[in-house]
Design a protein around this motif. Structure first.
Motif, PDB file in Angstrom:
ATOM      1  N   LEU A 111       0.928  -1.207  -0.040  1.00 19.14           N
ATOM      2  CA  LEU A 111      -0.066  -0.060  -0.137  1.00 19.14           C
ATOM      3  C   LEU A 111       0.862   1.173  -0.057  1.00 19.14           C
ATOM      4  CD1 LEU A 111      -2.901  -0.846   2.555  1.00 19.14           C
ATOM      5  CD2 LEU A 111      -2.830  -1.166  -0.138  1.00 19.14           C
ATOM      6  N   GLN A 112       2.041   1.099   0.708  1.00 19.32           N
ATOM      7  CA  GLN A 112       2.905   2.224   0.435  1.00 19.32           C
ATOM      8  C   GLN A 112       3.568   2.380  -0.982  1.00 19.32           C
ATOM      9  OE1 GLN A 112       2.811   4.034   2.920  1.00 19.32           O
ATOM     10  NE2 GLN A 112       4.139   3.402   4.936  1.00 19.32           N
ATOM     11  N   LYS A 113       3.614   1.411  -1.587  1.00 19.28           N
ATOM     12  CA  LYS A 113       4.284   1.537  -2.876  1.00 19.28           C
ATOM     13  C   LYS A 113       2.945   2.053  -3.797  1.00 19.28           C
ATOM     14  CE  LYS A 113       7.413  -2.278  -3.189  1.00 19.28           C
ATOM     15  NZ  LYS A 113       7.664  -2.487  -1.508  1.00 19.28           N
ATOM     16  N   LEU A 114       1.806   1.893  -3.603  1.00 12.38           N
ATOM     17  CA  LEU A 114       0.705   2.310  -4.295  1.00 12.38           C
ATOM     18  C   LEU A 114       0.343   3.840  -4.167  1.00 12.38           C
ATOM     19  CD1 LEU A 114      -2.042   2.036  -5.831  1.00 12.38           C
ATOM     20  CD2 LEU A 114      -3.164   1.415  -3.856  1.00 12.38           C
ATOM     21  N   LYS A 115       0.717   4.156  -2.781  1.00 14.65           N
ATOM     22  CA  LYS A 115       0.805   5.672  -2.694  1.00 14.65           C
ATOM     23  C   LYS A 115       1.890   6.333  -3.336  1.00 14.65           C
ATOM     24  CE  LYS A 115       0.054   7.585   1.489  1.00 14.65           C
ATOM     25  NZ  LYS A 115      -0.162   7.789   2.742  1.00 14.65           N
ATOM     26  N   CYS A 116       2.834   5.628  -3.842  1.00 13.31           N
ATOM     27  CA  CYS A 116       3.972   6.355  -4.359  1.00 13.31           C
ATOM     28  C   CYS A 116       3.588   6.422  -5.823  1.00 13.31           C
ATOM     29  CB  CYS A 116       5.370   5.840  -4.390  1.00 13.31           C
ATOM     30  SG  CYS A 116       5.849   6.023  -2.631  1.00 13.31           S
ATOM     31  N   LYS A 117       3.013   5.396  -6.321  1.00 15.12           N
ATOM     32  CA  LYS A 117       2.478   5.116  -7.769  1.00 15.12           C
ATOM     33  C   LYS A 117       1.550   5.947  -8.242  1.00 15.12           C
ATOM     34  CE  LYS A 117       0.623   1.421 -10.954  1.00 15.12           C
ATOM     35  NZ  LYS A 117       0.235   0.164 -11.193  1.00 15.12           N
ATOM     36  N   VAL A 118       0.295   6.466  -7.110  1.00 14.83           N
ATOM     37  CA  VAL A 118      -0.384   7.459  -7.319  1.00 14.83           C
ATOM     38  C   VAL A 118       0.125   8.977  -7.472  1.00 14.83           C
ATOM     39  CG1 VAL A 118      -2.689   8.486  -6.406  1.00 14.83           C
ATOM     40  CG2 VAL A 118      -2.087   6.076  -6.338  1.00 14.83           C
TER      41      VAL A 118
END
Length: 554
Positions: free
Chosen positions: A296-303
């Motif tokens: 989910l941290q990676k998803l935040k960066c992706k967004v």
């Protein structure tokens, strides 16, 4: 490239006719032209058949050999072209694109790679020119210590994506409030919450900004199609709620506590979402926990760094203005928080005199709820505690203390300062090359956006992202967003004033200018944009500190 193309013909086998003559003179091929039927010989009776088989086999193998060689040549040509093209780009940016391709393994990811959507700055200039040793030190970029973007999602995450990306029964609507960068944070959290609840996300609604009077919609600020395509493997995103889910009255959930976890969100909303098929959330600002699972941290960066790309007109104008700063050489971008509402909220004195301070005091008395922090602190205590933004005079001395050349070109980001030109005068006297988006724009380029604070803030963001040095005078959402974004794209120099430690020296007249410079450089030597792990302090946002969840040493 030319050499590779010309060599294409030489990659095929040259077939000489004498080769075939010699080949057919060998057994069993010679039986074709030496064949004479004999009734009592089984071997010679089958020789034509064997010869036919060998010829067929030879033709087949030759055909596949030619195909293999052709494919190999084509692949080598393509690889050569790619290598030639890549060598003309920055090595780091090439690594950004390669590493950030989010090796998720999902078929859905093939439609768009992260490398096509990352918002990247103009190249850093480096130290070139007739600079003194002190000035070279100021412009020098920090060591990225080998960290590169690295969005490798786990196998469990990728398997779950197949179902979540096709969800059509449950929908999440999020209303984002505040200024541009405050809204960006809430949009990032909205995507993560939709993923946690396995719901389809409706393109977020941007609440009208009452302070700045901006009624821009999502599609006016961000590239909607890019947003949807970039996240197609993570969360299903639709432009609007389907008519099947319209209801006459729907509960809007506003009262979320701070630091909510994925477990809390599922326990609180999953039942409602499964029963009603719709969840509306408002007031998300900084409510989602900063300590999420790695995926989910990676998803935040992706967004934040890839999906939330500004709309094409804003992006083109922003980079056009950035190029006008960049073309003249290295430049500094500073985010001065001198707007009226900042002075009201911080409870600080403006430094502009009694007349201006009394205006702020009256507004603060009329709206005591605006004041942040402890109420029983004096103005001086607030300032020494680092709760006040640096005013123009303090910023000028700070820049000189860091060794910024007087000729440095400085881009000032932010809204209209309270006090107008008078508020900026102390800085302009020390650094004459002071520029803003308004002074850089030409032929009415900004005219359509003068009442659109979010668009103006987006232009500031783009120009600041491309600066060689960025200095933030007083925290805030834009400062934190740029801190992480500049780290993500190569650890561009980012200086965060250590106000608690440095302001006492501003007051001490016994400190010489040379000693003042030495102290300023020492205090900020480690605050120069080097990779700093998020876990160094609790509750840090991965958007500001993408190491180690979103960046790794490749």
């Amino acid at each position: 490239m030319a050499r590779t193309r010309n060599s294409k013909s030489s990659s095929f086998i040259s077939l000489n006719p004498s080769f075939f003559i010699h080949l057919f003179s060998l057994p069993p091929f010679n039986s074709l032209h030496n064949y004479s039927p004999r009734k009592n010989s089984r071997i010679t009776q089958t020789s034509p058949f064997l010869s036919f088989c060998f010829i067929s086999l030879l033709i087949t193998l030759t055909f596949f050999a030619i195909l293999f060689i052709t494919f190999t040549t084509f692949f080598q040509n393509s690889l050569s072209c790619t290598t030639t093209s890549s060598s003309s780009s920055s090595l780091f940016l090439a690594s950004v694109f390669a590493a950030a391709s989010s090796r998720s393994g999902s078929v859905l990811d093939e439609k768009i790679t992260l490398s096509t959507g990352a918002m990247v700055p103009l190249p850093a200039h480096g130290v070139v020119g007739n600079f003194s040793e002190e000035e070279e030190e100021f412009w020098k970029q920090p060591d990225n210590q080998g960290y590169m973007p690295c969005l490798d999602f786990s196998l469990k995450y990728r398997k779950a994506s197949v179902k979540i990306s096709k969800e059509k029964r449950k929908f999440l609507i999020v209303v984002a409030s505040g200024g541009l960068n405050q809204q960006r944070n809430q949009i990032v959290d909205a995507v993560v919450i939709a993923r946690i609840l396995e719901a389809t996300l409706v393109v977020p609604v941007l609440q009208v900004n009452h302070i700045w009077g901006d009624d821009s919609e999502f599609s006016e600020i961000f590239d909607v199609e890019h947003f949807k395509k970039t996240l197609i493997a993570d969360v299903r995103i639709v432009a609007s709620l389907p008519s099947t889910h319209f209801v006459s009255k729907q509960t809007i959930n506003r009262d979320l506590p701070f630091h909510v976890s994925p477990l809390w969100l599922r326990a609180r909303f999953l039942k409602q979402l499964n029963q009603e098929g719709l969840l509306i959330l408002k007031g998300l600002d900084s409510k989602l926990s900063k300590n999420l699972p790695p995926d989910l941290q990676k998803l935040k960066c992706k967004v934040a760094f890839h999906a939330l790309r500004f709309a094409t007109p804003i992006r083109e104008l922003g980079y056009q203005i950035a190029r006008r700063m960049w073309i003249e050489g290295p430049y500094v971008a500073i985010h001065l928080r001198l707007e009226k509402d900042v002075w009201i909220r911080t409870g600080c004195l403006t430094g502009l005199g009694r007349q201006y301070d009394s205006i702020i005091s009256r507004e603060r008395d009329f709206h005591p709820e605006y004041l942040t922090g402890k109420l029983n602190m004096t103005h001086a205590q607030r300032r020494l505690a680092g709760m006040c933004p640096l005013n123009a005079s303090e910023m000028a001395r700070f820049l000189k203390g860091l060794g910024a050349p007087i000729s440095a070109r400085i881009y000032v980001a932010g809204g209209e300062p309270f006090g107008g030109t008078q508020a900026m005068q102390p800085l302009k006297e020390e650094f004459p090359n002071l520029l803003t988006k308004h002074t850089l724009a030409r032929n009415g380029e900004l005219t359509p956006y003068l009442e659109k604070s979010s668009t103006l803030a987006a232009i500031d963001y783009i120009v600041s992202l491309s600066s060689d040095v960025f200095i933030n005078s007083h925290g805030g959402n834009m400062g934190r967003a740029l801190e992480g974004h500049r780290a993500y794209v190569g650890h561009r120099k980012y200086i965060k004033p250590n106000k608690r430690m440095m302001l006492p020296f501003f007051e001490d007249s016994s400190v010489s200018e040379q000693e003042f410079k030495r102290i300023m450089k020492k205090l900020h030597r480690k605050s120069q944009g080097q990779p700093e792990p998020r876990a160094k302090k609790i509750d840090r946002d991965v958007i500001a500190y993408p190491v180690p969840e979103c960046m790794c040493k490749l």
